[in-house]
Design an enzyme around this catalytic site. Structure first.
Site, mmCIF file in Angstrom:
data_model
loop_
_atom_site.group_PDB
_atom_site.id
_atom_site.type_symbol
_atom_site.label_atom_id
_atom_site.label_comp_id
_atom_site.label_asym_id
_atom_site.label_seq_id
_atom_site.Cartn_x
_atom_site.Cartn_y
_atom_site.Cartn_z
ATOM 1 N N THR A 1 -10.245 -12.888 -1.480
ATOM 2 C CA THR A 1 -10.495 -12.510 -0.085
ATOM 3 C C THR A 1 -11.889 -12.894 0.374
ATOM 4 O O THR A 1 -12.284 -12.567 1.487
ATOM 5 C CB THR A 1 -10.301 -10.993 0.110
ATOM 6 O OG1 THR A 1 -11.166 -10.288 -0.791
ATOM 7 C CG2 THR A 1 -8.859 -10.600 -0.156
ATOM 8 N N SER B 1 -12.015 -11.451 -8.412
ATOM 9 C CA SER B 1 -13.259 -11.029 -7.764
ATOM 10 C C SER B 1 -14.464 -11.221 -8.680
ATOM 11 O O SER B 1 -15.596 -11.057 -8.236
ATOM 12 C CB SER B 1 -13.169 -9.558 -7.352
ATOM 13 O OG SER B 1 -12.934 -8.727 -8.470
ATOM 14 N N GLY C 1 -5.547 -3.545 -8.549
ATOM 15 C CA GLY C 1 -5.264 -2.359 -7.772
ATOM 16 C C GLY C 1 -6.465 -1.608 -7.236
ATOM 17 O O GLY C 1 -7.617 -1.900 -7.540
ATOM 18 N N GLU C 2 -6.154 -0.596 -6.407
ATOM 19 C CA GLU C 2 -7.164 0.296 -5.840
ATOM 20 C C GLU C 2 -6.726 1.739 -6.053
ATOM 21 O O GLU C 2 -5.545 2.058 -5.945
ATOM 22 C CB GLU C 2 -7.334 0.061 -4.331
ATOM 23 C CG GLU C 2 -7.641 -1.351 -3.922
ATOM 24 C CD GLU C 2 -6.382 -2.102 -3.509
ATOM 25 O OE1 GLU C 2 -5.302 -1.481 -3.408
ATOM 26 O OE2 GLU C 2 -6.484 -3.316 -3.302
ATOM 27 N N HIS D 1 0.820 -1.209 0.000
ATOM 28 C CA HIS D 1 0.000 0.000 0.000
ATOM 29 C C HIS D 1 0.853 1.258 0.000
ATOM 30 O O HIS D 1 2.007 1.246 0.425
ATOM 31 C CB HIS D 1 -0.904 0.017 1.235
ATOM 32 C CG HIS D 1 -2.206 -0.673 1.036
ATOM 33 N ND1 HIS D 1 -3.417 -0.061 1.257
ATOM 34 C CD2 HIS D 1 -2.494 -1.943 0.651
ATOM 35 C CE1 HIS D 1 -4.399 -0.913 1.004
ATOM 36 N NE2 HIS D 1 -3.861 -2.064 0.646
#
Length: 321
Positions: free
Chosen positions: A191, A173, A106-107, A38
């Protein structure tokens, strides 16, 4: 047997503490470790975000057995894929074969810092696929020239290569990411304990490959204290990937989760010191078909008590899964 891992969560601890804690996790008997990558914490209350690759290099020298892995690195905006390939090759050498390169799309939270526009989800998947192709080409040791849709590489070569390149994992996801992972990854990362993600991964070529999940937990002999800490530092996790990938900073996550109550969060994160409750929280991942599950202990200052408790009570119980 399902393997149980330890998470070095860079958002909640400084670099020296992260390394010290993974040394303790290795000594306690955790099977593997993963490290977040991060630039920002999710919430200001977490309070940290050191450079993950420096932490990993130090951890490689401070440990001798436990595998290391990025969970996950985005190789498309903040980092160019040619740079990620060099970093990963160096890490595999430092870790003497114990490193795996976990990648994801990514974010905005972390990638916005270089001033680039944040692409749409579809474009992010396209960028990730092209990045993986570049990384794999550089892992061969050949000179690489590439002019693609999203990236250019000009006469690049990695000079220090391990005998075996690090395996590449891809975080999934949805359908597009599962298709990409099945075709190009050596392992899959998720996750959420959704068997459908693993089924889709298998349909696109992932059958028989490792599958790594992750679960937040909050150990504390005082359950109320555990619930309060989880709510303070981890309520961002209830947002879901479509939301979490788009918000640009900790204030956005604070605003988006302002109405989440401690009681609601405690329904998704096991809190306290009831071993059976922690085992039951892990069980859906095992039942879905995950072969490895990394635990995230919430609270940077609460790692050692968790590791000691896990060694004595939690890990023996989880071995039975």
């Amino acid at each position: 047997m399902v393997q149980i891992g330890y998470t070095m969560m860079t958002e909640q601890a400084g670099p020296r503490a992260l390394v010290d804690d993974v040394v303790a996790a290795e000594r306690a008997g955790f099977d593997f470790s993963v490290t977040s990558d991060h630039y920002f914490p999710w919430l200001e209350s977490q309070g940290h975000s050191p450079y993950a690759w420096s932490v990993l290099g130090a951890a490689a020298q401070a440990t001798s057995r436990i595998p290391l892995m990025t969970y996950v690195t985005c190789p498309t905006v903040r980092y160019h894929p040619a740079v990620v390939a060099q970093k990963a090759a160096t890490m595999q050498l430092l870790a003497e074969g114990r490193f795996r390169l976990g990648l994801g799309s990514g974010e905005s939270l972390n990638e916005h810092v270089v001033g680039a526009d944040w692409p749409s989800p579809q474009v992010r998947i396209e960028m990730l696929e092209e990045a993986i192709e570049i990384i794999r080409a550089l892992f061969t040791g050949d000179n690489v020239n590439h002019q693609g849709t999203h990236f250019d590489v000009a006469n690049a070569r990695i000079w220090d290569l391990p005998d075996e390149p690090p395996p590449i994992g891809v975080a999934v996801s949805g359908k597009r990411s599962c298709s990409l992972a099945g075709r190009l990854a050596d392992l899959v990362i998720a996750t959420e304990p959704k068997a459908g993600l693993l089924d889709a991964f298998d349909r696109h070529g992932g059958s028989g490959k490792p599958r790594v999940g992750q679960l937040p937990v909050c150990y504390d002999p005082d359950k109320d204290a555990a619930v309060a800490r989880a709510h303070d530092q981890f309520r961002w996790s209830v947002g879901g990937w479509p939301v979490n990938s788009e918000l640009p900073g900790p204030s956005g996550f604070a605003g988006a989760t302002q109405h989440v109550t401690p009681e609601e969060l405690a329904e998704t994160i096991p809190c306290g010191d009831d071993v059976d409750a922690f085992v039951e929280a892990v069980r859906p991942f095992a039942d879905a078909g995950f072969t490895e599950i990394a635990l995230v202990q919430v609270g940077g200052d609460h790692q050692r008590p968790f590791i000691e408790w896990a060694e004595k009570k939690l890990l023996p119980a989880l071995r039975e899964l």
